[in-house]
Design an enzyme around this catalytic site. Sequence first.
Site, mmCIF file in Angstrom:
data_model
loop_
_atom_site.group_PDB
_atom_site.id
_atom_site.type_symbol
_atom_site.label_atom_id
_atom_site.label_comp_id
_atom_site.label_asym_id
_atom_site.label_seq_id
_atom_site.Cartn_x
_atom_site.Cartn_y
_atom_site.Cartn_z
ATOM 1 N N ASP A 159 36.247 51.046 43.460
ATOM 2 C CA ASP A 159 37.000 50.273 44.456
ATOM 3 C C ASP A 159 37.311 51.139 45.677
ATOM 4 O O ASP A 159 37.239 50.681 46.817
ATOM 5 C CB ASP A 159 38.291 49.744 43.819
ATOM 6 C CG ASP A 159 37.996 49.060 42.502
ATOM 7 O OD1 ASP A 159 37.192 48.123 42.512
ATOM 8 O OD2 ASP A 159 38.540 49.490 41.465
ATOM 9 N N HIS A 187 42.347 47.453 38.213
ATOM 10 C CA HIS A 187 40.968 47.190 38.653
ATOM 11 C C HIS A 187 40.709 45.695 38.428
ATOM 12 O O HIS A 187 40.147 45.274 37.417
ATOM 13 C CB HIS A 187 39.985 48.051 37.851
ATOM 14 C CG HIS A 187 38.542 47.711 38.132
ATOM 15 N ND1 HIS A 187 37.960 47.883 39.370
ATOM 16 C CD2 HIS A 187 37.571 47.198 37.332
ATOM 17 C CE1 HIS A 187 36.699 47.486 39.319
ATOM 18 N NE2 HIS A 187 36.435 47.064 38.089
#
Length: 326
Positions: A159, A187
């Site tokens: 990410d 996440h």
Amino acid sequence: MSKSIKVAVTGAAGQIGYALLFRIAAGEMFGKDTEVHLHLLELEAALPALSGVVMELQDCAFPLLKSVVVTSDANVAFKDIDWALLVGSFPRKAGMERAELLKINGKIFIAQGKALDANAKPTCKVLVVGNPCNTNAFIAKAQAKRIPAKNFFAMTMLDQNRAVTQVAIKAGAAIEDVKKLAIWGNHSATMYPDYFNAEVGGRPLTQVIKDEAWLQKDFLEVIQQRGAAIIKARGLSSAASAANAAIDTVKNLIVPTKPGQWFSVAVCSDGSYGIEKGLMFSYPIVSDGQDWKIISGLTHGAFSQEKIALTQKELLSERDAVKELL
Ligand code: NAD
Ligand code: LMR
């Protein structure tokens, strides 16, 4: 060559496994001065496919790759290991959220947490990639009391890499000029890339990118939904970029962080920034090569506080959903 490492990779015959093993064996994860012993874990049914991957590893003639153990028994795979990369688990399909995988994947991490506890070195470090990775790491950590909670990690580096690239494109800057862009929380679609504390070319990101609407909406949405966008486009979830992020994560943890930088990984919260202790929460982290710590003293305005509260709330509800498993 004095250094040597035993690393277990679960789900080794899967997509990420195929993108990861060759890079580990080439020395990209632990360094060109470290011999590698691979312990590969797969489901019984995937062992024939894994034998083909092992043939390919042999056919690369990697000088650093000293041995390969192939097994469907977690007790064998985790025997005396220094690192466990827990990838093996089921990926989501289009239209699903990662948390929906908890029902099928959660129990994998119960069994593997127990096997880690019984077999791994007490200094073993564990990076969970399999989704939902924060809560799977939370589950494994709860089973492996012999291994310090500090040694458990869940991957949010993919990410961060996604966020850095989007910012570099928008700002017309080089990738390496984007710094301190950490992912906070889960996440998942609630993750929060904290652009307020980030820098581009040594200046606050918000002074370089003044398009507030883009930052607040488009940027956040692209990062939060990138995994889903890849599944929609490929029909399969990210693999090469996930393997690359696993390599970045381990390197970030075992190599001292450069001054003026930090990186993202989910760690066991010590209560920093008001996050409930014990949750596997992604923070900005620095490492001295042995130990890591959460960057302290960052400030968050109302927008960031709201986003961080939302991602914590989701992690608390995932924790509650697996309570009876623990
Ligand atoms: P895949 O289906 O290609 O491979 C998974 C492999 O795991 C399969 O070969 C399967 O046989 C194996 N497996 C399943 N249960 C196992 C068990 N109990 N023990 C050992 N092996 C087992 O999936 P993939 O694309 O490699 O993705 C793996 C996981 O990683 C998924 O959960 C996916 O959502 C997740 N992922 C996480 C991130 C992240 O950023 N954290 C990024 C990408 C993918
Ligand atoms: C990703 O972020 O690409 C992975 O977590 C896979 C997914 O399900 O989105």
